[in-house]
Write a protein that holds these residues in place. Structure first.
Motif, PDB file in Angstrom:
ATOM      1  N   GLY A 180       0.808  -1.212   0.000  1.00  0.00           N
ATOM      2  CA  GLY A 180       0.000   0.000   0.000  1.00  0.00           C
ATOM      3  C   GLY A 180       0.843   1.264   0.000  1.00  0.00           C
ATOM      4  O   GLY A 180       0.469   2.274  -0.613  1.00  0.00           O
ATOM      5  N   SER A 181       1.979   1.232   0.689  1.00  0.00           N
ATOM      6  CA  SER A 181       2.815   2.430   0.751  1.00  0.00           C
ATOM      7  C   SER A 181       3.321   2.763  -0.651  1.00  0.00           C
ATOM      8  O   SER A 181       3.272   3.913  -1.092  1.00  0.00           O
ATOM      9  CB  SER A 181       4.009   2.199   1.689  1.00  0.00           C
ATOM     10  OG  SER A 181       3.545   1.764   2.940  1.00  0.00           O
ATOM     11  N   CYS A 207       2.098   6.581   5.594  1.00  0.00           N
ATOM     12  CA  CYS A 207       2.766   6.434   4.288  1.00  0.00           C
ATOM     13  C   CYS A 207       2.360   7.528   3.301  1.00  0.00           C
ATOM     14  O   CYS A 207       3.082   7.793   2.345  1.00  0.00           O
ATOM     15  CB  CYS A 207       2.537   5.046   3.698  1.00  0.00           C
ATOM     16  SG  CYS A 207       0.873   4.753   3.125  1.00  0.00           S
ATOM     17  N   ASP A 215      -7.191   6.171  -0.453  1.00  0.00           N
ATOM     18  CA  ASP A 215      -6.382   5.119   0.148  1.00  0.00           C
ATOM     19  C   ASP A 215      -7.344   4.038   0.641  1.00  0.00           C
ATOM     20  O   ASP A 215      -7.879   4.114   1.747  1.00  0.00           O
ATOM     21  CB  ASP A 215      -5.537   5.682   1.305  1.00  0.00           C
ATOM     22  CG  ASP A 215      -4.681   4.605   1.949  1.00  0.00           C
ATOM     23  OD1 ASP A 215      -4.814   3.424   1.565  1.00  0.00           O
ATOM     24  OD2 ASP A 215      -3.882   4.942   2.848  1.00  0.00           O
ATOM     25  N   ALA A 244      -6.455   0.912   1.014  1.00  0.00           N
ATOM     26  CA  ALA A 244      -5.598  -0.244   1.333  1.00  0.00           C
ATOM     27  C   ALA A 244      -6.386  -1.271   2.144  1.00  0.00           C
ATOM     28  O   ALA A 244      -6.407  -2.457   1.819  1.00  0.00           O
ATOM     29  CB  ALA A 244      -4.356   0.218   2.098  1.00  0.00           C
ATOM     30  N   ASP A 297      -5.383  -3.172  -1.142  1.00  0.00           N
ATOM     31  CA  ASP A 297      -4.460  -4.221  -0.677  1.00  0.00           C
ATOM     32  C   ASP A 297      -5.217  -5.535  -0.513  1.00  0.00           C
ATOM     33  O   ASP A 297      -6.134  -5.612   0.309  1.00  0.00           O
ATOM     34  CB  ASP A 297      -3.877  -3.863   0.703  1.00  0.00           C
ATOM     35  CG  ASP A 297      -2.736  -2.869   0.635  1.00  0.00           C
ATOM     36  OD1 ASP A 297      -2.362  -2.468  -0.483  1.00  0.00           O
ATOM     37  OD2 ASP A 297      -2.227  -2.496   1.703  1.00  0.00           O
ATOM     38  N   HIS A 331      -3.709  -8.079   0.652  1.00  0.00           N
ATOM     39  CA  HIS A 331      -3.094  -8.759   1.796  1.00  0.00           C
ATOM     40  C   HIS A 331      -3.673  -8.273   3.123  1.00  0.00           C
ATOM     41  O   HIS A 331      -3.180  -8.634   4.180  1.00  0.00           O
ATOM     42  CB  HIS A 331      -1.564  -8.606   1.784  1.00  0.00           C
ATOM     43  CG  HIS A 331      -1.093  -7.193   1.654  1.00  0.00           C
ATOM     44  ND1 HIS A 331      -0.966  -6.580   0.444  1.00  0.00           N
ATOM     45  CD2 HIS A 331      -0.715  -6.275   2.578  1.00  0.00           C
ATOM     46  CE1 HIS A 331      -0.517  -5.340   0.621  1.00  0.00           C
ATOM     47  NE2 HIS A 331      -0.372  -5.135   1.915  1.00  0.00           N
ATOM     48  N   LYS A 332      -4.695  -7.426   3.055  1.00  0.00           N
ATOM     49  CA  LYS A 332      -5.373  -7.044   4.298  1.00  0.00           C
ATOM     50  C   LYS A 332      -6.739  -7.754   4.357  1.00  0.00           C
ATOM     51  O   LYS A 332      -6.905  -8.694   5.101  1.00  0.00           O
ATOM     52  CB  LYS A 332      -5.508  -5.524   4.372  1.00  0.00           C
ATOM     53  CG  LYS A 332      -4.145  -4.833   4.509  1.00  0.00           C
ATOM     54  CD  LYS A 332      -4.258  -3.353   4.800  1.00  0.00           C
ATOM     55  CE  LYS A 332      -2.938  -2.735   5.201  1.00  0.00           C
ATOM     56  NZ  LYS A 332      -1.899  -2.744   4.144  1.00  0.00           N
ATOM     57  N   LEU A 351       2.901  -9.442  -0.375  1.00  0.00           N
ATOM     58  CA  LEU A 351       2.159  -8.217  -0.611  1.00  0.00           C
ATOM     59  C   LEU A 351       1.424  -8.313  -1.949  1.00  0.00           C
ATOM     60  O   LEU A 351       2.004  -8.810  -2.912  1.00  0.00           O
ATOM     61  CB  LEU A 351       3.123  -7.016  -0.719  1.00  0.00           C
ATOM     62  CG  LEU A 351       3.933  -6.654   0.527  1.00  0.00           C
ATOM     63  CD1 LEU A 351       5.182  -5.876   0.163  1.00  0.00           C
ATOM     64  CD2 LEU A 351       3.083  -5.796   1.454  1.00  0.00           C
TER      65      LEU A 351
HETATM   66  C1  LIG Z   1      -4.963   2.867   5.286  1.00  0.00           C
HETATM   67  C2  LIG Z   1      -3.624   2.270   4.995  1.00  0.00           C
HETATM   68  N1  LIG Z   1      -2.917   2.726   3.949  1.00  0.00           N
HETATM   69  C3  LIG Z   1      -1.697   2.229   3.634  1.00  0.00           C
HETATM   70  C4  LIG Z   1      -1.129   1.248   4.408  1.00  0.00           C
HETATM   71  C5  LIG Z   1       0.233   0.737   4.035  1.00  0.00           C
HETATM   72  O1  LIG Z   1       0.102  -0.475   3.383  1.00  0.00           O
HETATM   73  P1  LIG Z   1       1.343  -1.513   3.275  1.00  0.00           P
HETATM   74  O2  LIG Z   1       1.581  -1.978   4.675  1.00  0.00           O
HETATM   75  O3  LIG Z   1       0.843  -2.579   2.363  1.00  0.00           O
HETATM   76  O4  LIG Z   1       2.493  -0.736   2.720  1.00  0.00           O
HETATM   77  C6  LIG Z   1      -1.818   0.755   5.518  1.00  0.00           C
HETATM   78  C7  LIG Z   1      -1.200  -0.285   6.362  1.00  0.00           C
HETATM   79  O5  LIG Z   1      -1.673  -0.636   7.400  1.00  0.00           O
HETATM   80  C8  LIG Z   1      -3.092   1.279   5.815  1.00  0.00           C
HETATM   81  O6  LIG Z   1      -3.794   0.851   6.860  1.00  0.00           O
END
Ligand SMILES: Cc1ncc(COP(=O)(O)O)c(C=O)c1O
Length: 492
Positions: free
Chosen positions: A156-157, A198, A278, A280, A307, A309-310, A317
């Motif tokens: 996600g970052s 991030c 975002d 993610a 994402d 992976h969440k 990832l």
């Molecule tokens: C809302 C949100 N954005 C971005 C991220 C970052 O994702 P990643 O850990 O896959 O880099 C997270 C991680 O917890 C998140 O909760």
């Protein structure tokens, strides 16, 4: 090692029969492990181990110049299991890390062995095709129209950075990619004060500096109100900044709150800004008919990250960066690398390296594509509902107890709460929560995290493990009470 020994080691290391035996033995070991974790026969979620002690223990075993040979594999990996956090244990309720579907892990084994990177088509033909199909399916499901498209990336970052680079290229009014930040008004993005770190990190990487991240204030329910968006914009103007993007959270990391995407989209439209979401954590909410209304407004986004992976039970990832107009996905990295890519970037969608920071790239789409083939998209929508419903029940349990309070009604599967034994003074609440969290870590019986909200330190759980039962949540509450009483007794 002499040449002969090397030859022999090499033969053994690549022998298909050795691999067959190792893989059988390893999957047997992992299946036993899963059984123990899922049934809670593993008596801890995370072995209590202080970082320096763990480092020193391993430091005593220097990396050998002559390895121990194939037989050492299982005993060694067994040790790795012992020192790892057990995300399949129903008492894992910590960060937003999934209990991966075991079959997805098997796909990862295949991905690693095939080692088909995806930056260049020939190096990962199907990975590029699966990635495109997944991103298009996600974009269409989110209502982003027929021109949607994008790319898979590592987390996600990285996804947020990729989308913000596109935003700057399209909306800043200057070609920063080619000409640098010179001769431009200082740029800025607007984002809620609840955003994941991030986003700010991406902005700083892009040279926007601390002043280039204008935070939109959220209210007591962690929501953005339209007046707060106006106030943030006025603040940007006061700082002499040209805002080029506004970022919405769906949902936030700390409390799992879905922001008012419609209001943000309307503001972006009115001011000709890029609207990034975002997603993610929360983007897969679209797969649930019951909950997809929480994403209202996402269909107006210029870009969103998702994402798997969440909230899709994938191992890390697997991130999709999805654009409303797939052509914008070529904006972030429009640099030519003639030894890799030859033609017009847009005609060469199948080289994902044109659109991501990665060059050598993990074959990440295989596991998600395979699992959707096996279980169907509806399975993942049901998973969202299962987790959200259990979190709502947990909130009800906490609210019904006189000695617990929640920070805000959960909208997703993230919940923040505090333990307040009768008579606890406000000024002692932070210490108590911090004590409880560190004692939980020491015992390893559960794994939960803590977060600081404007009202103080809170215990925070993410209910991502579908093997968790409500009885485990009651047990957690009882355990917290026990640890809280310990602190009160000590203070007396
Ligand atoms: C809302 C949100 N954005 C971005 C991220 C970052 O994702 P990643 O850990 O896959 O880099 C997270 C991680 O917890 C998140 O909760």
């Amino acid at each position: 090692m002499n040449d002969k020994d090397f030859e022999q080691r090499l033969q053994e290391a690549y022998a298909p029969e050795t691999f067959r035996q190792q893989a059988h033995a390893l999957t047997d070991m992992l299946a036993d492990y899963l059984e123990q974790a899922e049934s809670k026969r593993l008596d801890h979620v995370l072995a209590p181990n202080e970082p320096n002690a763990l480092y020193q223990a391993w430091q005593k075993r220097p990396l050998p110049s002559h390895g121990a040979g194939e037989e050492a594999l299982l005993p060694f990996l067994r040790e790795v299991l012992q020192e790892s956090i057990h995300v399949h244990h129903p008492h894992y309720l910590g960060h937003q890390v999934s209990a991966p579907l075991p079959v997805a892990a098997l796909c990862d084994l295949m991905s690693s062995l095939l080692n088909n990177g995806a930056a260049v088509y020939e190096m990962g033909p199907l990975e590029n095709v699966f990635g495109r199909l997944l991103v298009e399916w996600m974009g269409k499901t989110l209502g982003m129209g027929d021109k949607t498209g994008g790319v898979m990336t590592s987390g996600g970052s990285m996804g947020n950075l990729t989308a913000l680079l596109a935003a700057r290229q399209v909306k800043a009014g200057v070609d920063v990619w080619n000409e640098g930040n010179n001769n431009t008004n200082p740029l800025a993005i607007m984002v809620s004060d609840q955003s994941h770190y991030c986003i700010e990190r991406a902005a700083r990487l892009m040279g926007l500096g601390a002043d280039g991240v204008i935070k939109i204030r959220t209210d007591a329910a962690f929501q953005i109100q339209p007046e707060a968006i106006e106030a943030a914009y006025a603040e940007a103007q006061k700082r002499g900044r040209k805002v080029f993007a506004i970022v919405g959270g769906a949902c936030s990391t700390a409390t799992g709150t879905f922001e008012n995407l419609e209001a943000l989209a309307a503001f972006a439209k009115a001011h000709d800004l890029w609207f990034h979401v975002d997603g993610a954590h929360g983007a897969p909410t679209i797969l649930s008919e019951l909950h997809q209304h929480k994403l209202k407004g996402v269909e107006h986004a210029d870009s969103i990250i998702w994402d798997a992976h969440k909230m899709m039970m994938m191992p890390a990832l697997v991130t999709a960066v999805i654009f409303r107009d797939h052509l914008d996905s070529y904006a972030p990295f429009s640099q030519a690398a003639s030894y890799l890519f030859h033609g017009n970037p847009q005609d060469e969608w199948y080289h994902s390296g044109i659109r991501t920071l990665e060059c050598t790239k993990v074959m990440m789409s295989l596991k998600l594509y395979t699992c959707i083939q096996l279980y169907g998209t509806a399975f993942f929508g049901k998973f969202v509902e299962h987790q959200y419903a259990q979190t709502a029940r947990f909130a009800a349990m906490l609210k019904a107890a006189p000695d617990f309070e929640i920070a805000v009604e959960p909208q997703a599967n993230i919940i923040c709460f505090r333990h307040r034994p009768e008579g606890t003074r406000d000024e002692d609440m932070d210490d108590l929560q911090a004590h409880i969290r560190s004692r939980i870590l020491e015992t390893g019986k559960f794994y939960i995290v803590r977060t600081t909200l404007p009202t103080g330190i809170h215990l925070r759980c993410t209910l991502l493990n579908p093997l968790l039962h409500d009885a485990d949540l009651l047990e957690l509450m009882g355990f917290i009470r026990q640890l809280g009483a310990e602190k009160v007794k000590r203070a007396a």
